[in-house]
Design a protein around this motif. Structure first.
Motif, PDB file in Angstrom:
ATOM      1  N   GLY C  76       0.689  -1.489   0.119  1.00  0.00           N
ATOM      2  CA  GLY C  76      -0.404   0.281   0.663  1.00  0.00           C
ATOM      3  C   GLY C  76       0.356   1.556   0.194  1.00  0.00           C
ATOM      4  N   ASP C  77       1.938   1.248   0.827  1.00  0.00           N
ATOM      5  CA  ASP C  77       2.984   2.091   0.976  1.00  0.00           C
ATOM      6  C   ASP C  77       3.249   2.516  -0.432  1.00  0.00           C
ATOM      7  OD1 ASP C  77       3.848   1.204   4.340  1.00  0.00           O
ATOM      8  OD2 ASP C  77       1.630   2.748   3.673  1.00  0.00           O
ATOM      9  N   HIS C  79       2.788   2.774  -3.084  1.00  0.00           N
ATOM     10  CA  HIS C  79       1.989   3.290  -4.309  1.00  0.00           C
ATOM     11  C   HIS C  79       1.763   4.955  -4.173  1.00  0.00           C
ATOM     12  CE1 HIS C  79      -2.114   4.597  -6.255  1.00  0.00           C
ATOM     13  NE2 HIS C  79      -1.625   4.656  -6.585  1.00  0.00           N
ATOM     14  N   SER C  80       1.188   5.501  -2.760  1.00  0.00           N
ATOM     15  CA  SER C  80       2.417   6.536  -2.374  1.00  0.00           C
ATOM     16  C   SER C  80       3.261   7.225  -2.033  1.00  0.00           C
ATOM     17  CB  SER C  80       1.673   6.511  -0.857  1.00  0.00           C
ATOM     18  OG  SER C  80       1.247   5.446  -0.106  1.00  0.00           O
ATOM     19  N   LYS C  81       4.623   5.934  -1.742  1.00  0.00           N
ATOM     20  CA  LYS C  81       5.410   6.604  -2.338  1.00  0.00           C
ATOM     21  C   LYS C  81       5.747   6.686  -3.530  1.00  0.00           C
ATOM     22  CE  LYS C  81      10.017   5.775  -0.431  1.00  0.00           C
ATOM     23  NZ  LYS C  81      11.121   6.538   0.388  1.00  0.00           N
ATOM     24  N   ILE C  83       3.778   8.011  -5.864  1.00  0.00           N
ATOM     25  CA  ILE C  83       3.218   8.973  -6.362  1.00  0.00           C
ATOM     26  C   ILE C  83       3.711  10.045  -6.062  1.00  0.00           C
ATOM     27  CG2 ILE C  83       1.108  10.795  -6.376  1.00  0.00           C
ATOM     28  CD1 ILE C  83      -0.692   8.893  -5.721  1.00  0.00           C
ATOM     29  N   THR C  84       4.509  10.341  -4.491  1.00  0.00           N
ATOM     30  CA  THR C  84       5.680  11.628  -4.724  1.00  0.00           C
ATOM     31  C   THR C  84       6.680  11.592  -5.447  1.00  0.00           C
ATOM     32  OG1 THR C  84       6.539  10.127  -2.898  1.00  0.00           O
ATOM     33  CG2 THR C  84       4.468  11.902  -1.638  1.00  0.00           C
TER      34      THR C  84
END
Lengths: 275, 293, 442
Positions: C76-77, C79-81, C83-84
């Protein structure tokens, strides 16, 4: 009933309650320790065979294969640095608010207000700025970020402590000819030490456990313990036994901090009071 | 109100400036950026300020039934965890400040959960409360209490999250409140004893009023952090079962990283901000009103 | 006096920050040529495939002089990482490990560099891949006539049925089943059969029928989609009109729910993959709908108590859910050429075969049919069949949100008894919104 007898009953009650709560806290942690000593396949065995298969394999995998000490080191450095800078700043800030009401309630609440937004929203702009300043994947960057999150809370915490210190102390100091700065460092700070220490411990713990900004702002060189532990939750299943070992290892700083904290927080000494 | 002498006012600003500079440098821009973004249609797919949306993002939330659900779930969560953690924490801190043995051991144990990463705490409790293979249900059934579908039954799931949060966060309360109790001056207690005050009277009329500043801070901090909680939900229930644990911070997380909609997420975050600030200010005034009496 | 210097300082810092941000965002515009890399960075998930490849990295370094760094985070993380990183001027990660959920999002947002030129220049033969794999994590847009290849498939986690051979072949159970239903107890071919067998097992043995994972979000959607695809249902039709609330979906919901109530462990409404896998590995369930390579896990004595008692079969019904990861190149990395070098190396037949022999999950027919691989993993012949009979969830900008909406409604149906028609209708309108937002439908 005599005073001594009612004392004894009160003490007994105290011990019972404290033991009950300590067990409530301790048992899950002991269970975690048990799981950390088991092979992965036994972690969920029901009915549990308490000690079957005990071994250090998970710790070995963590420390040797995954180089877990590296992440512990990173977490330690960042938590320590951030605390080192946050605490003095917060102490001074808290004092300014408590004693001088500087900026009135508005400034006080504005400072606190910076923490009322979920981190998820702040993470992207902070990341973009830090990235262009080359502060990502660096200890400096994370330290600065953590300071920013800790200080508002620590400031408010210390306001609470400073308000509890009688003003007579500073008035006495002023009569003795000490400047406000000097009075602060020589008289106030020693009296506020329990609060300052609690703030330091709290700051350390916030940093130690922080996840979101560690995830986004860190890179291969600065990955912290929470991020690495979370990575054990894979799409293929959770390595719960190894994770448990990681958790037990991650509690280790507490072992180091506790005796130090005990000296000031619970030995019951009041360091200074109104003479 | 004491009048600030010029000398003192300068000291005060000198004391607070470093803090303000750090905060302004790091947080001011992101806060401003998020605020501005909430009035446009800025998504990760189209990260531009081309489309002005006015208050649309805010209004959209109000029309979303799941937003209101998250709002409700969050309020219930905060209303449960904060008072419970405070009462338990205060009780234990009071007991620990008495003259008893083994304080170090108790303190050590009671503050351990605080140093456990919330993600790890979530995973461990998920293991302990596994409905069919977890040790808790096993023991409950052995003791004759029956099976609890901890995370699969909407009636239990939020309660389970509340209990896990209390388990972990009560140590925070103990830490702060115990530090507060330890730094109280001894004199009032000595006079009270001489006057023959009993333990309950001492607690109500001396200890607690003196502890009010610290208690206030502990409660405010806990409320703010409680509103931002999402780790446990993220790790254990993903807002389910159904929408029974869909706490607002998790809702915001989903809007950001699945909906890819930073504008919407920012709008909801600022609504949360307003709510939190309102509650904090009201709480603050309520408690300090007592003090000023 | 103090006030003015303080506000000047604040103003200066604010200006600096604003300048930094505009610089950063401006930098997003141009990609530029490719520089020579001494190091390549990848963000990876902590799965066996990652470790298998990590072991081979020193060879790449020896051949090219480029050191490859794996940074490992949770799914899950990631994806967030990512994107940034994509939103910055320069991405730290050069080769991107792309999950099929993001295989539409990343190209649509213009975050990946198409591989077309590299494929042509190096004459890389993509026909070795199972075609369904390329549709799953390769081409974008999948169904358009003008489409480009953005990723090469890395490994698959297509779903299938894993079941207990000892229970299925048990003489006593077979007799009972025949008596009750007048049919053979064998590997189910339709979903109705499967659900019936599961409740039969639950009633007549001490184990649950199916270790279901009805937890909100990914778990329930992944599992339920197999039921949907098994009945020939779909999320959207060719014109991107939402079909998630038609009769096939309703039937899939009804079958899924039946199984959850009569054929699954009591806690299954909150299970994710890990929870159900634990139940299956402990021997407490007859079957599990899961990734095809879970069979290897269940045959591993270090992780399972049902070694030697499990087998794999295609998902009953028309198709199963395809899933997997692919390799892509970040648009904003300065090291595109070397990123391609890595991808070319790791997806060369030799390396792909060694990965498979070491326990990886292949995506290419040439590897799946290789004699050595089949010798070690005979069931890979079946796996290739399973791969060809699979399809992924629709992949576009908002796949993640689509999964979230459907997951939420499914969880409400299963756990809170929400009326299926109402729930699916809401999901359908959410999906229609998303397709419109993505510009795919009117």
């Amino acid at each position: 009933m005599t005073n001594a007898a009612s004392r004894k009953i009160a003490d007994l009650g105290t011990y019972l309650v404290l033991i009950a709560f300590s067990l409530a806290i301790l048992l899950p942690i002991l269970w975690t320790f048990r799981v950390s000593m088991l092979p992965e396949v036994e972690a969920y065995t029901i009915p549990p065979k308490l000690f079957s298969g005990f071994g250090f394999e998970n710790y070995r995998a963590l420390l040797v294969d995954m180089n877990f000490l590296f992440f512990l080191k990173n977490s330690l450095i960042i938590s320590f640095l951030a605390t080192l800078v946050s605490v003095p700043l917060s102490t001074m800030g808290g004092f300014a608010f408590a004693r001088y009401g500087v900026g009135g309630n508005l400034l006080k609440f504005a400072v606190l207000g910076t923490q009322m937004l979920p981190g998820i929203i702040l993470v992207l702009p902070i990341f973009v700025v830090f990235n262009s300043l080359r502060l990502t994947d660096s200890f400096l960057g994370l330290t600065i970020a953590y300071m920013t999150f800790n200080i508002p809370f620590l400031v408010w915490m210390l306001i609470g402590f400073f308000e509890g210190i009688p003003r007579e102390l500073e008035e006495a100091a002023a009569l003795d000819g000490l400047s406000p700065m000097k009075a602060f460092f020589k008289i106030i700070v020693p009296v506020a030490t329990p609060g300052i220490l609690a703030a330091a411990v709290l700051s350390f713990i916030f940093c130690w456990n922080e996840f979101l900004f560690a995830l986004i702002l860190s890179g291969g060189e600065t990955t912290t313990v929470p991020v690495r532990l979370a990575a054990m939750k894979t799409k293929q299943g959770i390595l719960i036994a190894r994770l448990s070992a990681g958790v037990i290892l991650a509690i280790s700083p507490m072992v180091v901090i506790s005796p130090f904290v005990k000296k000031y927080l619970i030995s019951g000494l009041t360091l200074g009071s109104v003479k | 109100m004491k009048k600030l002498s010029k000398l003192h006012s300068r000291t005060a600003w000198r004391f607070i400036s470093p803090t303000l500079i750090v905060l302004a440098a790091v947080v001011a821009f992101p806060l401003l950026f998020s605020f501005v973004v909430s009035f446009f249609r800025y998504t990760f797919i189209t990260p531009k300020f081309d489309v002005f949306a006015g208050f649309d993002n805010y209004l959209f939330s109000f029309k979303d039934q799941y937003f209101w659900n998250s709002f409700k779930v969050t309020l219930i969560f905060v209303a449960l965890v904060v008072p419970l953690e405070f009462l338990v924490g205060y009780g234990i801190a009071l007991l620990l400040s008495r003259d008893i043995k083994f304080k170090t051991v108790f303190y050590f144990i009671l503050t351990m959960p605080m140093v456990m990463s919330p993600v790890a705490v979530g995973l461990i409790w998920k293991m302990l409360l596994h409905p069919d293979l977890g040790i808790v249900n096993y023991l409950l059934q052995k003791m004759g209490f029956g099976y609890v579908n901890w995370f699969g039954d909407p009636r239990w799931a939020l309660l389970a999250i509340v209990l896990i949060d209390i388990w972990q966060q009560v140590s925070f309360m103990i830490l702060i409140l115990l530090a507060g109790l330890t730094s109280l001056s001894k004199e009032p207690f000595e006079s009270a004893k001489i006057d023959g005050a009993g333990p309950l009277q001492t607690l109500l009329y001396i200890t607690t009023p003196m502890m009010l500043p610290v208690i206030t801070v502990a409660l405010l901090m806990r409320v703010i952090i409680a509103f931002k909680t999402y780790d446990l939900v993220y790790i254990i229930t993903s807002g389910g079962p159904g929408v029974s644990t869909d706490i607002i911070s998790y809702y915001i997380y989903r809007t950001t990283f699945m909906g890819l909609d930073l504008s919407q997420a920012s709008a909801i975050s600022f609504l949360l901000f307003v709510l939190t600030m309102a509650i904090v200010v009201v709480l603050f005034h309520q408690i300090t009103k007592e003090k000023r009496r | 006096m103090k006030r003015s210097t303080k506000s000047a300082a604040v103003a200066r810092v604010a200006l600096l920050a604003l300048a930094a941000l505009s610089l950063a965002l401006a930098g997003c515009a141009k990609g530029g040529g490719s520089k020579k890399a001494t190091e390549l960075n990848l963000l990876m998930e902590d799965v066996p495939e990652t470790h298998i490849i990590a072991k081979l990295l020193p060879e790449f370094e020896k051949a090219t002089g480029i050191k490859v760094n794996f940074e490992i985070v949770q799914y899950g993380d990631m994806h967030s990482k990512l994107i940034t990183q994509f939103m910055s001027a320069q991405s730290k990660y050069d080769v991107i490990e792309v999950d099929n959920y993001w295989a539409g999002e990343f190209p649509a947002a213009n975050w990946l560099y198409p591989l077309t030129d590299y494929l042509k220049k190096d004459k890389f033969d993509t026909s070795v891949y199972v075609p369904q794999m390329l549709d799953m994590v390769g081409y974008y847009p999948v169904n358009a006539p003008k489409r480009a290849l953005y990723m090469l498939p890395m490994y698959n986690y297509t779903m299938a049925l894993i079941y207990r051979t000892d229970l299925l072949n048990d003489a006593g159970l077979q007799k009972k089943y025949k008596e009750k239903f007048n049919a053979e107890l064998k590997v189910p071919e339709t979903l109705e059969d499967y659900v019936r067998i599961c409740s039969f097992m639950q009633q007549n043995t001490k184990v649950a029928g199916s270790a279901m994972q009805a937890g909100r979000g990914d778990p329930v959607v992944m599992e339920w989609t197999n039921y949907l695809f098994g009945l020939g249902g779909e999320y959207y039709d060719e014109n991107w009109a939402s079909r998630i609330n038609d009769e096939r979906s309703l039937k899939a919901v009804q079958l899924y729910r039946d199984n959850l109530v009569h054929g699954a462990p009591k806690g299954a409404a909150s299970y994710n993959l890990d929870d159900s896998l634990r139940v299956m590995s402990a021997g407490d369930a007859f079957s599990m709908i899961t990734y095809n390579w879970m069979l290897a896990q269940l045959e591993d004595p270090a992780k399972s108590k049902v070694v030697g008692k499990v087998a794999i079969a295609p998902m009953p019904g028309a198709q199963s859910l395809a899933g997997g990861w692919g390799w892509g190149i970040a648009k904003n990395t300065p090291y595109k050429d070397d990123a391609w070098r890595f991808i070319k190396w790791v997806e060369s037949f030799d390396v792909a075969k060694r990965r498979a022999l070491d326990g990886g999950a292949p995506t290419r027919s040439d590897v799946l049919r290789d004699a050595d691989v089949l010798a070690k993993y005979p069931y890979y012949a079946l796996v290739e069949q399973i791969l060809t009979k699979s399809k992924p969830v629709p992949e576009f900008q908002f796949s993640a949100q689509m999964v979230e909406s459907v997951g939420r409604e499914l969880s409400l149906i299963m756990a809170e008894n929400k009326d299926p028609k109402t729930a699916l209708d809401l999901a359908a309108s959410d999906l229609a919104e998303l397709a419109k937002k993505a510009g795919l439908s009117k």
